[in-house]
Design an enzyme around this catalytic site. Structure first.
Site, PDB file in Angstrom:
ATOM      1  N   TYR A 132      48.398  48.678  38.829  1.00  0.00           N
ATOM      2  CA  TYR A 132      47.423  47.669  38.391  1.00  0.00           C
ATOM      3  C   TYR A 132      47.040  46.758  39.563  1.00  0.00           C
ATOM      4  O   TYR A 132      45.856  46.478  39.791  1.00  0.00           O
ATOM      5  CB  TYR A 132      48.059  46.872  37.257  1.00  0.00           C
ATOM      6  CG  TYR A 132      47.279  45.705  36.717  1.00  0.00           C
ATOM      7  CD1 TYR A 132      46.329  45.884  35.713  1.00  0.00           C
ATOM      8  CD2 TYR A 132      47.529  44.403  37.157  1.00  0.00           C
ATOM      9  CE1 TYR A 132      45.641  44.796  35.186  1.00  0.00           C
ATOM     10  CE2 TYR A 132      46.846  43.316  36.633  1.00  0.00           C
ATOM     11  CZ  TYR A 132      45.903  43.522  35.652  1.00  0.00           C
ATOM     12  OH  TYR A 132      45.225  42.442  35.124  1.00  0.00           O
TER      13      TYR A 132
ATOM     14  N   LYS B  14      43.328  46.168  41.288  1.00  0.00           N
ATOM     15  CA  LYS B  14      42.625  44.878  41.317  1.00  0.00           C
ATOM     16  C   LYS B  14      42.308  44.457  42.750  1.00  0.00           C
ATOM     17  O   LYS B  14      41.248  43.875  43.014  1.00  0.00           O
ATOM     18  CB  LYS B  14      43.443  43.805  40.596  1.00  0.00           C
ATOM     19  CG  LYS B  14      43.581  44.026  39.092  1.00  0.00           C
ATOM     20  CD  LYS B  14      42.248  43.995  38.364  1.00  0.00           C
ATOM     21  CE  LYS B  14      42.422  43.945  36.851  1.00  0.00           C
ATOM     22  NZ  LYS B  14      41.149  43.962  36.122  1.00  0.00           N
TER      23      LYS B  14
ATOM     24  N   SER C 223      42.802  39.778  38.895  1.00  0.00           N
ATOM     25  CA  SER C 223      44.111  39.206  38.547  1.00  0.00           C
ATOM     26  C   SER C 223      44.811  38.769  39.825  1.00  0.00           C
ATOM     27  O   SER C 223      44.563  39.326  40.904  1.00  0.00           O
ATOM     28  CB  SER C 223      44.954  40.281  37.850  1.00  0.00           C
ATOM     29  OG  SER C 223      46.311  39.927  37.817  1.00  0.00           O
TER      30      SER C 223
HETATM   31  N1  LIG Z   1      45.866  38.692  29.923  1.00  0.00           N
HETATM   32  C1  LIG Z   1      46.149  38.170  31.104  1.00  0.00           C
HETATM   33  O1  LIG Z   1      47.103  37.393  31.265  1.00  0.00           O
HETATM   34  C2  LIG Z   1      45.290  38.514  32.302  1.00  0.00           C
HETATM   35  C3  LIG Z   1      45.576  37.896  33.517  1.00  0.00           C
HETATM   36  C4  LIG Z   1      44.788  38.172  34.622  1.00  0.00           C
HETATM   37  C5  LIG Z   1      43.723  39.049  34.499  1.00  0.00           C
HETATM   38  N2  LIG Z   1      43.468  39.648  33.303  1.00  0.00           N
HETATM   39  C6  LIG Z   1      42.317  40.560  33.227  1.00  0.00           C
HETATM   40  O2  LIG Z   1      41.466  40.146  32.190  1.00  0.00           O
HETATM   41  C7  LIG Z   1      40.769  41.283  31.652  1.00  0.00           C
HETATM   42  C8  LIG Z   1      40.908  41.312  30.154  1.00  0.00           C
HETATM   43  O3  LIG Z   1      42.278  41.441  29.835  1.00  0.00           O
HETATM   44  P1  LIG Z   1      42.851  41.140  28.379  1.00  0.00           P
HETATM   45  O4  LIG Z   1      44.157  40.495  28.588  1.00  0.00           O
HETATM   46  O5  LIG Z   1      41.788  40.509  27.547  1.00  0.00           O
HETATM   47  O6  LIG Z   1      43.128  42.633  27.879  1.00  0.00           O
HETATM   48  P2  LIG Z   1      43.256  43.217  26.390  1.00  0.00           P
HETATM   49  O7  LIG Z   1      43.488  42.159  25.388  1.00  0.00           O
HETATM   50  O8  LIG Z   1      44.203  44.355  26.489  1.00  0.00           O
HETATM   51  O9  LIG Z   1      41.786  43.800  26.126  1.00  0.00           O
HETATM   52  C9  LIG Z   1      41.320  44.869  26.902  1.00  0.00           C
HETATM   53  C10 LIG Z   1      39.993  45.340  26.369  1.00  0.00           C
HETATM   54  O10 LIG Z   1      39.559  46.438  27.176  1.00  0.00           O
HETATM   55  C11 LIG Z   1      39.315  47.578  26.352  1.00  0.00           C
HETATM   56  N3  LIG Z   1      39.628  48.748  27.140  1.00  0.00           N
HETATM   57  C12 LIG Z   1      40.817  49.083  27.701  1.00  0.00           C
HETATM   58  N4  LIG Z   1      40.719  50.256  28.337  1.00  0.00           N
HETATM   59  C13 LIG Z   1      39.432  50.662  28.186  1.00  0.00           C
HETATM   60  C14 LIG Z   1      38.713  51.803  28.600  1.00  0.00           C
HETATM   61  N5  LIG Z   1      39.299  52.782  29.295  1.00  0.00           N
HETATM   62  N6  LIG Z   1      37.392  51.896  28.278  1.00  0.00           N
HETATM   63  C15 LIG Z   1      36.787  50.937  27.543  1.00  0.00           C
HETATM   64  N7  LIG Z   1      37.430  49.823  27.125  1.00  0.00           N
HETATM   65  C16 LIG Z   1      38.734  49.705  27.424  1.00  0.00           C
HETATM   66  C17 LIG Z   1      40.217  47.366  25.115  1.00  0.00           C
HETATM   67  O11 LIG Z   1      39.749  48.044  23.970  1.00  0.00           O
HETATM   68  P3  LIG Z   1      40.205  49.543  23.617  1.00  0.00           P
HETATM   69  O12 LIG Z   1      41.689  49.613  23.850  1.00  0.00           O
HETATM   70  O13 LIG Z   1      39.803  49.733  22.188  1.00  0.00           O
HETATM   71  O14 LIG Z   1      39.426  50.438  24.532  1.00  0.00           O
HETATM   72  C18 LIG Z   1      40.065  45.855  24.941  1.00  0.00           C
HETATM   73  O15 LIG Z   1      38.848  45.557  24.289  1.00  0.00           O
HETATM   74  C19 LIG Z   1      41.361  42.505  32.361  1.00  0.00           C
HETATM   75  O16 LIG Z   1      40.510  42.885  33.430  1.00  0.00           O
HETATM   76  C20 LIG Z   1      42.671  41.998  32.893  1.00  0.00           C
HETATM   77  O17 LIG Z   1      43.078  42.714  34.028  1.00  0.00           O
HETATM   78  C21 LIG Z   1      44.226  39.408  32.206  1.00  0.00           C
END
Ligand SMILES: NC(=O)c1ccc[n+]([C@@H]2O[C@H](COP(=O)([O-])OP(=O)(O)OC[C@H]3O[C@@H](n4cnc5c(N)ncnc54)[C@H](OP(=O)(O)O)[C@@H]3O)[C@@H](O)[C@H]2O)c1
Length: 242
Positions: free
Chosen positions: A157, A161, A144
């Protein structure tokens, strides 16, 4: 990198980017294993991929639990064979509303690091060795801009990262002659549950769909041979080499 037939393990595949990326890879013939804690959402993603003719499997586990890591690696290999592509996508924000550092409990920092940094380290240790033996493999760290820009309230966070980014560079250096590549990819802001938890007042219509970020990441993976190991890539700015 040929996507068809790729043994793929994606952490955090039950929603958001992980689900979109696994679905996109499965459409191109990858054999996908997802990990997440919540079985119902995970099962729904797996069923949707299978219904569309793709191969997908779910493992219910917490990547922050050190006792779960070798069982995840073993189960994934039993389901799809050797893992060629490992995507560290699961991530924790810690408590929300996001607190200032002075208000961040040390235990909450530890939990965020366990999921976002130590879990990926353990899982890479469990899988990269067999990649090195086979002389092939790609490990992707999903990062991120919070790992680069010191946004107030994104301390735990952001630190996780930043460390994950550097972990990828060091892995790349140490395994540069082993045929195992490490890439770090920033997907950019997306309309997901994580974004909503961190920034509930954001204008969701201005955010990218996770499917669009996933499509870009698939193109990055397909071009991985042309990208130096240890690179950090912003998915929205990436263009294939001319
Ligand atoms: N969304 C953004 O704007 C954004 C921006 C920059 C980077 N990112 C990065 O992109 C990636 C995906 O983010 P997202 O926005 O798609 O997040 P999200 O919608 O919250 O999805 C997160 C996923 O990770 C799983 N998860 C969370 N904690 C876990 C654990 N301890 N063990 C196993 N699974 C776990 C969740 O399922 P469960 O809760 O069922 O475990 C879910 O499937 C992350 O690395 C995030 O830092 C996101």
């Amino acid at each position: 990198m040929e996507i068809r037939g790729l043994g793929t393990l994606i952490t955090g595949g039950s929603r958001g980017l992980g689900a979109a990326l696994g679905s996109a890879l499965a459409r191109r013939g990858a054999r996908v294993v997802f990990v997440a804690r919540g079985a119902p959402d995970l099962d729904a993603v797996v069923e949707e991929i299978r219904a569309a003719g793709g191969e997908a499997h779910g493992i219910v586990a917490d990547v922050g639990d050190k006792n779960a890591v070798y069982p995840i690696a073993g189960a994934a290999a039993a389901l799809v064979g050797p893992i060629d592509l490992l995507v560290h996508n699961a991530s924790s924000l810690g408590p929300t509303p996001l607190p200032l550092l002075l208000d961040t409990a040390c235990e909450d920092l530890e939990e965020v690091l366990a999921v976002n940094l130590v879990g990926p380290f353990r899982l890479s240790k469990a899988i990269a060795g067999s990649m090195a033996v086979r002389g092939r493999g790609l490990v992707v760290h999903v990062t991120s801009d919070a790992g680069v820009v010191p946004y107030a309230r994104w301390g735990a966070y952001g630190v996780s990262k930043a460390a994950l980014d550097h972990l990828g560079r060091i892995w790349a250096e140490e395994l540069k002659d082993a045929g195992v590549k490490f890439l770090t990819v920033d997907p950019g802001e997306m309309d997901t549950a994580m974004h909503a938890a961190a920034m509930p007042d954001a204008d969701r219509s201005a955010l990218a769909r996770p499917e669009n970020a996933a499509a870009r990441i698939v193109e990055i993976l397909a071009s991985a041979e042309t990208i130096a190991s240890g690179s950090r890539i912003e998915a929205s700015a990436w263009r294939p080499a001319a």
